[in-house]
Scaffold this motif. Structure first.
Motif, PDB file in Angstrom:
ATOM      1  N   GLY A  37      -0.278   3.369  -3.795  1.00  0.00           N
ATOM      2  CA  GLY A  37       0.991   3.937  -2.627  1.00  0.00           C
ATOM      3  C   GLY A  37       0.483   4.739  -1.739  1.00  0.00           C
ATOM      4  N   THR A  38      -1.111   4.404  -1.395  1.00  0.00           N
ATOM      5  CA  THR A  38      -1.347   5.306  -0.202  1.00  0.00           C
ATOM      6  C   THR A  38      -1.626   4.386   1.097  1.00  0.00           C
ATOM      7  N   ASN A  39      -0.647   3.458   1.297  1.00  0.00           N
ATOM      8  CA  ASN A  39      -0.902   2.538   2.318  1.00  0.00           C
ATOM      9  C   ASN A  39      -1.029   3.160   3.795  1.00  0.00           C
ATOM     10  N   PHE A  40      -0.384   4.291   3.870  1.00  0.00           N
ATOM     11  CA  PHE A  40      -0.172   4.874   5.292  1.00  0.00           C
ATOM     12  C   PHE A  40      -1.376   5.806   5.758  1.00  0.00           C
ATOM     13  N   LYS A  41      -2.357   6.126   4.687  1.00  0.00           N
ATOM     14  CA  LYS A  41      -3.612   6.715   4.876  1.00  0.00           C
ATOM     15  C   LYS A  41      -4.471   6.035   6.170  1.00  0.00           C
ATOM     16  N   GLU A  42      -4.423   4.737   6.048  1.00  0.00           N
ATOM     17  CA  GLU A  42      -5.334   3.776   6.711  1.00  0.00           C
ATOM     18  C   GLU A  42      -4.718   3.063   7.619  1.00  0.00           C
ATOM     19  N   ILE A  43      -3.504   3.580   8.250  1.00  0.00           N
ATOM     20  CA  ILE A  43      -2.598   2.427   8.910  1.00  0.00           C
ATOM     21  C   ILE A  43      -3.245   2.181  10.273  1.00  0.00           C
ATOM     22  N   TYR A  44      -4.221   3.246  10.950  1.00  0.00           N
ATOM     23  CA  TYR A  44      -4.973   2.650  11.853  1.00  0.00           C
ATOM     24  C   TYR A  44      -5.955   1.518  11.829  1.00  0.00           C
ATOM     25  N   LYS A  45      -6.287   1.404  10.512  1.00  0.00           N
ATOM     26  CA  LYS A  45      -7.545   0.207  10.452  1.00  0.00           C
ATOM     27  C   LYS A  45      -6.646  -1.104  10.858  1.00  0.00           C
ATOM     28  N   GLU A  46      -5.727  -1.304   9.986  1.00  0.00           N
ATOM     29  CA  GLU A  46      -4.985  -2.731  10.065  1.00  0.00           C
ATOM     30  C   GLU A  46      -3.613  -2.371   9.597  1.00  0.00           C
ATOM     31  N   CYS A  47      -2.813  -3.442   9.557  1.00  0.00           N
ATOM     32  CA  CYS A  47      -1.549  -3.513   9.108  1.00  0.00           C
ATOM     33  C   CYS A  47      -1.485  -3.260   7.698  1.00  0.00           C
ATOM     34  N   VAL A  48      -0.982  -1.915   7.203  1.00  0.00           N
ATOM     35  CA  VAL A  48      -0.884  -1.729   5.805  1.00  0.00           C
ATOM     36  C   VAL A  48       0.405  -1.991   4.911  1.00  0.00           C
ATOM     37  N   ILE A  49       1.331  -2.864   5.536  1.00  0.00           N
ATOM     38  CA  ILE A  49       2.560  -3.255   4.952  1.00  0.00           C
ATOM     39  C   ILE A  49       2.525  -4.507   4.979  1.00  0.00           C
ATOM     40  N   PRO A  50       2.417  -5.599   3.838  1.00  0.00           N
ATOM     41  CA  PRO A  50       2.457  -7.020   4.025  1.00  0.00           C
ATOM     42  C   PRO A  50       3.685  -7.332   4.631  1.00  0.00           C
ATOM     43  N   SER A  51       3.800  -8.050   5.736  1.00  0.00           N
ATOM     44  CA  SER A  51       4.863  -8.160   6.753  1.00  0.00           C
ATOM     45  C   SER A  51       6.078  -8.827   5.809  1.00  0.00           C
ATOM     46  N   PRO A  52       5.713  -9.844   4.886  1.00  0.00           N
ATOM     47  CA  PRO A  52       6.860 -10.451   4.013  1.00  0.00           C
ATOM     48  C   PRO A  52       6.986  -9.948   2.887  1.00  0.00           C
ATOM     49  N   CYS A  53       6.478  -8.948   2.520  1.00  0.00           N
ATOM     50  CA  CYS A  53       6.577  -8.403   0.927  1.00  0.00           C
ATOM     51  C   CYS A  53       6.891  -6.722   1.033  1.00  0.00           C
ATOM     52  N   TRP A  54       8.068  -6.499   1.581  1.00  0.00           N
ATOM     53  CA  TRP A  54       8.565  -5.034   1.727  1.00  0.00           C
ATOM     54  C   TRP A  54      10.059  -5.296   1.309  1.00  0.00           C
ATOM     55  N   MET A  55      10.732  -4.185   1.099  1.00  0.00           N
ATOM     56  CA  MET A  55      12.134  -3.991   0.904  1.00  0.00           C
ATOM     57  C   MET A  55      12.405  -2.520   0.867  1.00  0.00           C
ATOM     58  N   VAL A  56      13.731  -2.307   1.922  1.00  0.00           N
ATOM     59  CA  VAL A  56      13.930  -1.025   2.031  1.00  0.00           C
ATOM     60  C   VAL A  56      15.714  -1.052   2.131  1.00  0.00           C
ATOM     61  N   HIS A  57      16.133   0.273   1.788  1.00  0.00           N
ATOM     62  CA  HIS A  57      17.585   0.363   2.033  1.00  0.00           C
ATOM     63  C   HIS A  57      18.068   0.283   3.518  1.00  0.00           C
TER      64      HIS A  57
ATOM     65  N   ALA B  64      -7.935  10.790   8.396  1.00  0.00           N
ATOM     66  CA  ALA B  64      -6.578  10.483   8.690  1.00  0.00           C
ATOM     67  C   ALA B  64      -6.083  11.863   9.253  1.00  0.00           C
ATOM     68  N   GLU B  65      -6.653  12.907   9.319  1.00  0.00           N
ATOM     69  CA  GLU B  65      -6.229  14.218  10.029  1.00  0.00           C
ATOM     70  C   GLU B  65      -7.203  14.553  11.468  1.00  0.00           C
ATOM     71  N   ASP B  66      -8.489  14.570  11.157  1.00  0.00           N
ATOM     72  CA  ASP B  66      -9.140  15.027  11.994  1.00  0.00           C
ATOM     73  C   ASP B  66     -10.116  13.502  12.621  1.00  0.00           C
ATOM     74  N   TYR B  67     -10.152  12.444  11.886  1.00  0.00           N
ATOM     75  CA  TYR B  67     -10.700  11.316  12.393  1.00  0.00           C
ATOM     76  C   TYR B  67      -9.996  10.278  11.761  1.00  0.00           C
ATOM     77  N   HIS B  68      -9.791   9.028  12.684  1.00  0.00           N
ATOM     78  CA  HIS B  68      -8.886   7.843  12.258  1.00  0.00           C
ATOM     79  C   HIS B  68      -9.925   6.797  12.432  1.00  0.00           C
ATOM     80  N   PHE B  69     -10.188   5.761  11.336  1.00  0.00           N
ATOM     81  CA  PHE B  69     -10.791   4.569  11.957  1.00  0.00           C
ATOM     82  C   PHE B  69      -9.892   3.696  12.377  1.00  0.00           C
ATOM     83  N   PHE B  70     -10.056   2.984  13.519  1.00  0.00           N
ATOM     84  CA  PHE B  70      -9.354   2.244  14.338  1.00  0.00           C
ATOM     85  C   PHE B  70      -9.663   0.496  13.938  1.00  0.00           C
ATOM     86  N   CYS B  71     -10.706   0.316  12.917  1.00  0.00           N
ATOM     87  CA  CYS B  71     -10.901  -1.005  12.564  1.00  0.00           C
ATOM     88  C   CYS B  71     -11.809  -0.892  11.203  1.00  0.00           C
TER      89      CYS B  71
END
Length: 335
Positions: free
Chosen positions: A147-167, A328-335
């Motif tokens: 459940g830590t997907n957003f910690k690496e969001i600048y690397k690549e898309c961390v939410i599988p586009s066809p496999c999510w659900m929200v209110h 994810a605070e002082d440095y972010h990986f973009f790839c």
């Protein structure tokens, strides 16, 4: 509501070979209170006929035609016609596991609003899955398991586009499908992140992701690397960048140069570091490259890392840990 309605949004275009299998996987769901909003985006094969046959057999399949063009406008139309309290996506060439809707809905009902249900994914392909997709699958599923997907969001898309659900209320809060920014799935992931939605961890495979040579993500210009970089930098500057810190770009390869060029064009000051002796001291876009060790003397650096090599990334992480800098605070990986 005990069994709330779930709206499944499906844009489709020229997927006659796969659409029936996709729609059958939805009909086979253990949870039955759903509707499909399927939008034909100018197919010139038998895709529309297949979709209409399903709608004749089952009135939960609702078929519409995109009067504009492209996946974003198709998603907007699907969402406009949806009635569900919960919203999910589906790609017309993929398949769901039988318990996908039930699993996601149960977790969302337990956690309440402000949560994002996601599932593990499995790539499959007629000729086998290539190494790149295999690595992405493993990386994405590990994040999803924690459940830590957003910690690496600048690397690549961390939410599988066809496999999510929200209110539905949360999707509206995040701007639904209003922005025109591609890749649309990555942009939406950043808006989920921006609005503080919490990823619900999941250890189950809920979606089978089909790979083939003519898949949209392989062929459309909207999914080229430059679009990904533009989205990353856009949201980094919006959500992370602190003008009181010293912005640093680490790496002078293709991605590093693209980011440096964009920053200079937007008059944003930054330091540019690398470890390549052939590039250190060079002036590119009006910025002189310096050795990364100078980060030790820079006060409050905020770093964008554009180095893709996994071994070098490990060394970079160690370097920053020695400086007491946090990922994810002082440095972010973009790839």
């Amino acid at each position: 509501m005990v069994n709330p309605l779930v709206s499944i949004l499906i844009p489709f275009k020229n997927v006659e070979e796969y659409l029936e299998e996709c729609l059958e996987s939805i009909r086979s769901q253990t949870y039955q209170n759903w509707e499909v909003l399927a939008i034909n985006d100018h197919s010139d094969d038998n895709s529309l006929a297949i979709a209409e046959r399903f709608s004749q057999l089952d009135n939960r399949f609702k078929i519409f035609t995109n009067t504009e063009s492209g996946i974003i406008t198709a998603l907007r139309k699907a969402y406009k016609h949806s009635s569900g309290e919960f919203i999910t996506r589906m790609d017309a060439d993929d398949c769901m596991t039988k318990d996908r809707i039930q699993t996601m809905l149960t977790s969302l009902k337990e956690k309440g609003e402000g949560s994002l249900a996601i599932g593990q994914v499995k790539y499959f392909a007629e000729n086998g899955v290539n190494d790149g997709y295999d690595r992405y699958e493993k990386w994405l599923n590990q994040l999803t398991a924690d459940g830590t997907n957003f910690k690496e969001i600048y690397k690549e898309c961390v939410i599988p586009s066809p496999c999510w659900m929200v209110h539905k209320t949360d999707l509206d809060l995040c701007g639904s499908f209003l922005p025109d920014r591609y890749p649309e799935d990555y942009d939406l992931a950043f808006r989920f992140y921006e609005k503080g939605l919490t990823c619900i961890s999941c250890n189950k495979t809920l979606h089978y992701w089909r790979d083939y040579d003519t898949r949209t993500s392989r062929t459309s210009e909207h999914y080229a690397q430059n679009y990904f970089l533009e989205i990353k930098l856009h949201y980094f500057l919006k959500l992370e960048y602190n003008p009181n810190n010293t912005l640093v770009v680490w790496g002078a390869g293709k991605k590093g140069k693209a980011i440096a060029k964009s920053l200079t064009e937007n008059n944003i000051d930054f330091k540019w570091v690398c470890d390549n002796p052939k590039k250190i001291g060079k002036d590119i876009y009006g910025v002189k490259l310096i050795h990364y060790s100078e980060l030790q003397t820079i006060e409050n650096p905020q770093s964008i890392i554009t180095v893709a090599n996994e071994e070098e990334q490990m060394s970079i992480k160690f370097f920053f840990s020695e400086l007491k800098k946090k990922p994810a605070e002082d440095y972010h990986f973009f790839c």
